[in-house]
Design an enzyme around this catalytic site. Structure first.
Site, PDB file in Angstrom:
ATOM      1  N   SER A   1     -27.209  -9.318   9.222  1.00 43.38           N
ATOM      2  CA  SER A   1     -26.287 -10.328   8.733  1.00 43.38           C
ATOM      3  C   SER A   1     -25.126 -10.458   9.737  1.00 43.38           C
ATOM      4  O   SER A   1     -25.382 -10.615  10.927  1.00 43.38           O
ATOM      5  CB  SER A   1     -25.803  -9.969   7.320  1.00 43.38           C
ATOM      6  OG  SER A   1     -25.264 -11.104   6.681  1.00 43.38           O
TER       7      SER A   1
ATOM      8  N   ASP B   1     -34.907 -16.436   3.485  1.00 43.65           N
ATOM      9  CA  ASP B   1     -33.483 -16.169   3.667  1.00 43.65           C
ATOM     10  C   ASP B   1     -32.719 -17.447   4.035  1.00 43.65           C
ATOM     11  O   ASP B   1     -32.993 -18.053   5.074  1.00 43.65           O
ATOM     12  CB  ASP B   1     -33.298 -15.118   4.761  1.00 43.65           C
ATOM     13  CG  ASP B   1     -31.839 -14.733   4.963  1.00 43.65           C
ATOM     14  OD1 ASP B   1     -31.010 -15.059   4.089  1.00 43.65           O
ATOM     15  OD2 ASP B   1     -31.539 -14.094   5.987  1.00 43.65           O
TER      16      ASP B   1
ATOM     17  N   HIS C   1     -33.352 -11.648   3.018  1.00 43.81           N
ATOM     18  CA  HIS C   1     -32.249 -11.250   3.892  1.00 43.81           C
ATOM     19  C   HIS C   1     -32.332  -9.776   4.291  1.00 43.81           C
ATOM     20  O   HIS C   1     -32.315  -8.890   3.440  1.00 43.81           O
ATOM     21  CB  HIS C   1     -30.936 -11.524   3.153  1.00 43.81           C
ATOM     22  CG  HIS C   1     -29.717 -11.531   4.012  1.00 43.81           C
ATOM     23  ND1 HIS C   1     -29.537 -12.436   5.045  1.00 43.81           N
ATOM     24  CD2 HIS C   1     -28.601 -10.764   3.995  1.00 43.81           C
ATOM     25  CE1 HIS C   1     -28.357 -12.226   5.611  1.00 43.81           C
ATOM     26  NE2 HIS C   1     -27.776 -11.225   5.003  1.00 43.81           N
TER      27      HIS C   1
END
Length: 511
Positions: free
Chosen positions: A185, A445, A473
């Site tokens: 991320s 995602d 994710h």
């Protein structure tokens, strides 16, 4: 520098952010806590078998400059890190650096995860560095608005460069110790940018679900959530998406005439007092769906398959036009049950009050800092103003960016320029020229839209991307488990091949 034995991992399980943020943030925290619990179980199994992995973990602090770019400013802050030497093949074994993101790091960041599995296979020294202004890596007055000026990704990359030199000196490392960085991320973006800005310090980088492109109006997030709800490979369907759209339209229509009934149906702590409270309610309901998609099959709430089961289940208990509405009510009840929250907090006034709080409680707050970074660098505002959005049109860019002037005195008019600078600084394109950066993304995602997903580089070098069509994710970052999808197992094998190839190239002296 000082090292101390790492405290017992069990204590980490009670630590959580005390901030009552929006639901998507809370779901994210629950994912992290679930990872901690799984790591604890794994460590307990190792302890029973006679291995004592925690004995190999040490915690340290490095005093970093608050401002790397002002040589006259001698102010510092303590930056926390963890070291695990259990797998390291001295003296020339590689170094695997796990980069912290918008939250605290834990011992498990050097004890569990796919990067740890690869460290064991390759004899690597494991490191984890906490991001400035998050976790324990902050001065007591760090959350005051005037001090947040030293919080940026540029400063964080400079921290990584100083830390690399610091570790190299303290462990007597040389050019024979190959550094590989890992992150997911936001920290995945940092991993890619670290390699891009400091290629002489880190040989290769793995960037999982990394949003390397800043975006003010991230309306594509909601669009991809909708597409994922239709993805049959993960249990979605067109009927599911239609049900979600219908439900949100019904909530919005009923709220205009009977907000107290909506509040009662969805178990809100209070009745919406104004438009801001109504927007909070709609955002919270959207967050339940967003969180389900973003963390699909992570085990923290429900899966897309389970959500769609609720949203498409036929019932004769209600009028036909109310079916979708009541299914969304049921989703909210499932969230209440799994989160153990007594009611749905929709008070905009409380949200603002929490975000304005500059104290540093034990819970290691993070939402104020991250809100600041969205205002100054990234945007990432998940709006719902175009026709593709399955939620409520009340979730506007204006509503989301109002926090910038309210909390930090940052003009909404300045935001496009700030986002443009971020993209100019790091480079905004779908085919970056950064060498030896591996971008890993999941097809479910929503953040893939801001990452790099192209199949091949223009000059037909090895692929710089791995695309896992049916995962969400950062799914690749977890350690292997028997229930993993075949595509996920195959992706991890590809990541392992890339890392092994980089290490062979470095050993052969290839730049």
């Amino acid at each position: 520098m000082f090292f101390s034995p790492a405290c017992c991992l069990i204590l980490l399980l009670v630590l959580n952010f005390t901030d009552a943020g929006r639901i998507l943030w809370k779901i994210k925290e629950r994912v992290r806590n679930l990872q901690l619990q799984k790591a604890k179980q794994h460590l307990q199994q190792q302890t029973v078998s006679g291995r004592l992995p925690l004995q190999h973990v040490k915690e340290g602090r490095i005093h970093q400059p608050l401002d790397h770019f002002d040589r006259q400013d001698v102010s510092t802050f303590p930056q926390r890190f963890f070291v695990n030497e259990a797998h390291w093949q001295r003296p020339d074994g590689p170094v695997f650096l796990f980069i912290g993101g918008e939250g605290p790091i834990f011992e498990f960041d050097v004890l569990a995860g796919h990067h740890v599995d690869m460290a064991e296979e390759n004899g690597a020294l494991l490191l984890a560095l906490e991001h400035r202004f998050y976790g324990d890596s902050i001065n007591p007055d760090g959350l005051k608005t005037e001090n947040l000026a030293d919080l940026s990704s540029q400063q964080a990359l400079a921290d990584l460069a100083v830390f690399q030199q610091y570790i190299s000196q303290n462990f007597n490392l040389s050019h024979r110790n190959t550094w590989i960085s890992f992150g997911g991320s936001y920290s995945g973006a940092l991993s890619a940018w670290f390699r891009g800005k400091f290629p002489h310090l880190v040989y290769g980088a793995v960037a999982s679900s990394a949003p390397v492109k800043a975006k003010l109006d991230f309306s594509a997030y909601s669009n991809i959530v909708g597409l994922s709800l239709m993805n049959e490979a993960v249990g979605g369907s067109e009927k599911c998406l239609a049900g979600v759209r219908e439900a949100f339209a019904a909530v919005e229509a009923l709220m205009n005439g009977n907000a107290s009934q909506v509040a009662m149906d969805f178990g809100c702590c209070t009745t919406p007092k104004n438009l801001d409270d109504q927007i909070e309610l709609m955002q919270n309901l959207a967050d339940i769906v967003m969180g389900t998609v973003q963390y699909n099959e992570e085990g923290v709430l429900m899966s897309i398959n389970e959500l769609c089961g609720v949203m498409t289940n036929k019932s004769n208990a209600y009028e036909e036009e109310m079916e979708a509405y009541n299914r969304l009510v049921k989703l909210a009840k499932i969230y209440h049950f799994t989160s153990e929250e007594p009611c749905l907090d929709i008070s905009h006034e409380k949200t603002v009050k929490d975000l304005m709080d500059t104290s540093l409680p034990l819970g290691r707050r993070a939402e104020r800092q991250w809100t600041y970074q969205t205002c100054t660098e990234f945007g990432f505002y998940q709006t719902c103003e175009d026709a593709t959005c399955p939620f409520s049109g009340m979730m506007t860019l204006q509503a989301q960016t109002q926090f910038c002037p309210m909390l930090f005195g940052i003009s909404q008019h300045s935001l496009p320029g700030r986002i443009a600078f971020t993209n100019a600084y790091y480079g905004e394109n779908d085919n970056p020229h950064t060498h030896r950066v591996l971008y890993v993304n999941g097809g479910v995602d929503p953040w893939k839209e801001l990452s790099v997903v192209q199949e091949r580089t223009e000059d037909r070098e090895e692929a710089q991307t791995i695309f896992i069509r049916d995962t969400a994710h950062c799914a690749d970052m977890m350690s292997r488990k028997v229930t993993d999808r075949r595509s996920l197992r195959k992706a991890r094998e590809e990541i392992e091949k890339h890392v092994a190839r980089w290490l062979k190239m470095a050993a052969a002296g290839e730049n």
